[in-house]
Design a protein around this motif. Sequence first.
Motif, mmCIF file in Angstrom:
data_model
loop_
_atom_site.group_PDB
_atom_site.id
_atom_site.type_symbol
_atom_site.label_atom_id
_atom_site.label_comp_id
_atom_site.label_asym_id
_atom_site.label_seq_id
_atom_site.Cartn_x
_atom_site.Cartn_y
_atom_site.Cartn_z
ATOM 1 N N ASN A 66 6.123 5.764 -4.497
ATOM 2 C CA ASN A 66 7.163 6.407 -5.297
ATOM 3 C C ASN A 66 7.914 5.380 -6.146
ATOM 4 O OD1 ASN A 66 8.806 8.513 -6.194
ATOM 5 N ND2 ASN A 66 10.330 8.116 -4.607
ATOM 6 N N GLY A 67 8.229 5.776 -7.371
ATOM 7 C CA GLY A 67 8.968 4.903 -8.285
ATOM 8 C C GLY A 67 8.097 4.297 -9.362
ATOM 9 N N TRP A 68 6.786 4.239 -9.113
ATOM 10 C CA TRP A 68 5.854 3.674 -10.087
ATOM 11 C C TRP A 68 4.936 4.774 -10.621
ATOM 12 C CZ3 TRP A 68 6.938 0.722 -5.661
ATOM 13 C CH2 TRP A 68 7.512 -0.534 -5.898
ATOM 14 N N SER A 69 4.845 4.880 -11.928
ATOM 15 C CA SER A 69 3.931 5.849 -12.526
ATOM 16 C C SER A 69 2.613 5.195 -12.925
ATOM 17 C CB SER A 69 4.574 6.487 -13.760
ATOM 18 O OG SER A 69 4.914 5.499 -14.719
ATOM 19 N N TYR A 70 2.517 3.884 -12.801
ATOM 20 C CA TYR A 70 1.304 3.138 -13.100
ATOM 21 C C TYR A 70 1.346 1.838 -12.313
ATOM 22 C CZ TYR A 70 4.646 0.904 -16.191
ATOM 23 O OH TYR A 70 5.770 0.289 -16.687
ATOM 24 N N TYR A 71 0.212 1.242 -12.143
ATOM 25 C CA TYR A 71 0.134 -0.036 -11.444
ATOM 26 C C TYR A 71 -0.103 -1.146 -12.465
ATOM 27 C CZ TYR A 71 -4.921 0.378 -12.072
ATOM 28 O OH TYR A 71 -6.173 0.502 -12.621
ATOM 29 N N THR A 72 0.299 -2.348 -12.118
ATOM 30 C CA THR A 72 0.023 -3.520 -12.939
ATOM 31 C C THR A 72 -1.245 -4.224 -12.456
ATOM 32 O OG1 THR A 72 2.328 -3.799 -13.564
ATOM 33 C CG2 THR A 72 0.939 -5.749 -13.712
ATOM 34 N N ILE A 73 -1.392 -4.333 -11.134
ATOM 35 C CA ILE A 73 -2.607 -4.917 -10.557
ATOM 36 C C ILE A 73 -3.059 -4.029 -9.404
ATOM 37 C CG2 ILE A 73 -3.582 -6.894 -9.305
ATOM 38 C CD1 ILE A 73 -1.584 -8.689 -10.817
ATOM 39 N N TRP A 74 -4.356 -3.811 -9.323
ATOM 40 C CA TRP A 74 -4.949 -3.035 -8.228
ATOM 41 C C TRP A 74 -5.822 -3.969 -7.401
ATOM 42 C CZ3 TRP A 74 -9.450 0.923 -9.320
ATOM 43 C CH2 TRP A 74 -9.898 1.467 -8.103
ATOM 44 N N GLN A 75 -5.441 -4.153 -6.139
ATOM 45 C CA GLN A 75 -6.296 -4.890 -5.205
ATOM 46 C C GLN A 75 -7.303 -3.875 -4.658
ATOM 47 O OE1 GLN A 75 -5.386 -6.077 -0.976
ATOM 48 N NE2 GLN A 75 -4.974 -8.042 -1.965
ATOM 49 N N ASN A 76 -8.507 -3.918 -5.183
ATOM 50 C CA ASN A 76 -9.462 -2.847 -4.907
ATOM 51 C C ASN A 76 -10.525 -3.194 -3.865
ATOM 52 O OD1 ASN A 76 -10.962 -4.639 -6.415
ATOM 53 N ND2 ASN A 76 -11.648 -3.151 -7.946
ATOM 54 N N SER A 77 -10.468 -4.426 -3.351
ATOM 55 C CA SER A 77 -11.446 -4.825 -2.342
ATOM 56 C C SER A 77 -10.917 -6.052 -1.606
ATOM 57 C CB SER A 77 -12.792 -5.162 -2.998
ATOM 58 O OG SER A 77 -13.670 -5.786 -2.083
ATOM 59 N N ASP A 78 -11.316 -6.176 -0.333
ATOM 60 C CA ASP A 78 -10.939 -7.373 0.424
ATOM 61 C C ASP A 78 -12.035 -8.419 0.392
ATOM 62 O OD1 ASP A 78 -12.823 -6.226 2.036
ATOM 63 O OD2 ASP A 78 -11.559 -6.093 3.822
ATOM 64 N N SER B 202 0.867 -1.185 0.000
ATOM 65 C CA SER B 202 0.000 0.000 0.000
ATOM 66 C C SER B 202 0.898 1.227 0.000
ATOM 67 C CB SER B 202 -0.902 0.018 1.231
ATOM 68 O OG SER B 202 -0.131 0.140 2.423
ATOM 69 N N THR B 203 0.374 2.330 -0.483
ATOM 70 C CA THR B 203 1.156 3.561 -0.514
ATOM 71 C C THR B 203 1.549 3.993 0.891
ATOM 72 O OG1 THR B 203 0.095 4.240 -2.566
ATOM 73 C CG2 THR B 203 1.157 5.967 -1.279
ATOM 74 N N SER B 204 0.643 3.833 1.847
ATOM 75 C CA SER B 204 0.958 4.256 3.221
ATOM 76 C C SER B 204 2.084 3.429 3.822
ATOM 77 C CB SER B 204 -0.293 4.178 4.099
ATOM 78 O OG SER B 204 -0.765 2.849 4.202
ATOM 79 N N TRP B 205 2.047 2.108 3.620
ATOM 80 C CA TRP B 205 3.134 1.265 4.148
ATOM 81 C C TRP B 205 4.447 1.629 3.472
ATOM 82 C CZ3 TRP B 205 6.995 -1.949 2.632
ATOM 83 C CH2 TRP B 205 7.588 -2.742 3.614
ATOM 84 N N TRP B 206 4.414 1.815 2.167
ATOM 85 C CA TRP B 206 5.630 2.101 1.414
ATOM 86 C C TRP B 206 6.269 3.405 1.882
ATOM 87 C CZ3 TRP B 206 8.073 -1.305 -1.552
ATOM 88 C CH2 TRP B 206 9.106 -0.854 -2.368
ATOM 89 N N GLN B 207 5.443 4.403 2.107
ATOM 90 C CA GLN B 207 5.966 5.683 2.572
ATOM 91 C C GLN B 207 6.577 5.547 3.956
ATOM 92 O OE1 GLN B 207 2.409 8.046 2.201
ATOM 93 N NE2 GLN B 207 2.915 8.742 0.127
ATOM 94 N N LEU B 208 5.892 4.839 4.837
ATOM 95 C CA LEU B 208 6.346 4.694 6.210
ATOM 96 C C LEU B 208 7.593 3.825 6.327
ATOM 97 C CD1 LEU B 208 5.795 5.117 9.287
ATOM 98 C CD2 LEU B 208 4.416 3.022 9.190
ATOM 99 N N TYR C 153 -8.550 0.142 -1.111
ATOM 100 C CA TYR C 153 -9.959 -0.203 -1.146
ATOM 101 C C TYR C 153 -10.771 1.085 -1.250
ATOM 102 C CZ TYR C 153 -7.941 -4.516 0.710
ATOM 103 O OH TYR C 153 -7.167 -5.635 0.902
ATOM 104 N N ALA C 154 -10.925 1.560 -2.451
ATOM 105 C CA ALA C 154 -11.604 2.817 -2.717
ATOM 106 C C ALA C 154 -12.090 2.808 -4.159
ATOM 107 C CB ALA C 154 -10.662 3.995 -2.474
ATOM 108 N N SER C 155 -12.748 3.877 -4.556
ATOM 109 C CA SER C 155 -13.287 3.944 -5.916
ATOM 110 C C SER C 155 -12.234 4.292 -6.952
ATOM 111 C CB SER C 155 -14.424 4.976 -5.970
ATOM 112 O OG SER C 155 -13.951 6.256 -5.581
ATOM 113 N N SER C 156 -11.070 4.774 -6.503
ATOM 114 C CA SER C 156 -9.959 5.042 -7.416
ATOM 115 C C SER C 156 -8.671 4.590 -6.750
ATOM 116 C CB SER C 156 -9.873 6.526 -7.771
ATOM 117 O OG SER C 156 -9.582 7.305 -6.628
ATOM 118 N N VAL C 157 -7.663 4.363 -7.555
ATOM 119 C CA VAL C 157 -6.419 3.795 -7.024
ATOM 120 C C VAL C 157 -5.633 4.803 -6.202
ATOM 121 C CG1 VAL C 157 -4.965 4.323 -9.019
ATOM 122 C CG2 VAL C 157 -4.512 2.263 -7.671
#
Length: 228
Positions: A191-203, A157-163, A182-186
């Motif tokens: 940092n380092g990625w300008s796009y995602y390959t897979i989005w885990q959008n729901s649990d 997740s972006t938050s884990w990566w930043q921390l 888990y939201a309506s948009s990614v």
Amino acid sequence: MKTVACFAAAIGIFASTTSASVQGFDISHYQATVNFAKAYSDGARFVIIKATEGTTYIDPSFSDHYTQATNAGFIRGGYHFAQPASSSGAAQANYFLKNGGGWSSDGITLPGMLDLEYAPSGNSCYGLSTSAMVSWINDFITTYHAATTQYPLIYTSTSWWQLCTGNSGSFGSKSPLVVARYASSVGTLPNGWSYYTIWQNSDSAPWGGDSDVFNGDLSQLQKIARGS
């Protein structure tokens, strides 16, 4: 052996993808029974299955899940839940490779996925400094690449990566990103990625486990499975 540049070119096709997508899901032993035939009939085409954790744990459902996914026609791969406090990245990569995380250029096997997320114990970064975490991740992915010619997918997740990595930009040209949000948009990517390959959008995927969406069409997903 494939170069970093070649692999980056292979995954770079997703930077321009805006509409095509493929539904998938990821599972572990918590989903003891999965109706793979129903999942395939519903349109899912890939599944990522927990294989290992640390250097002592093999998911008890991995082999059965993997066999059933294969028989149902899925593109499939294994994932490793990282335990950076317990052993080196290289040791865990090798354990993963020996217990379900391998890769072959057959068009149906995804490179393994390194699962980096908040520690269940509550120690978010496993007691590692940001620089030590970056070194650990690099140790894992370079070991995996040396054995398979492919860099593993990185799930975070972006938050884990930043921390926990200090928002390192060191891996975007190597490992495809599987981002959890888990939201309506990614949202903002690590940092380092300008796009995602897979989005885990729901649990909560309809067939069990988490819902994943591949950022591209089926032929592009198959390219990753072929390593080309």
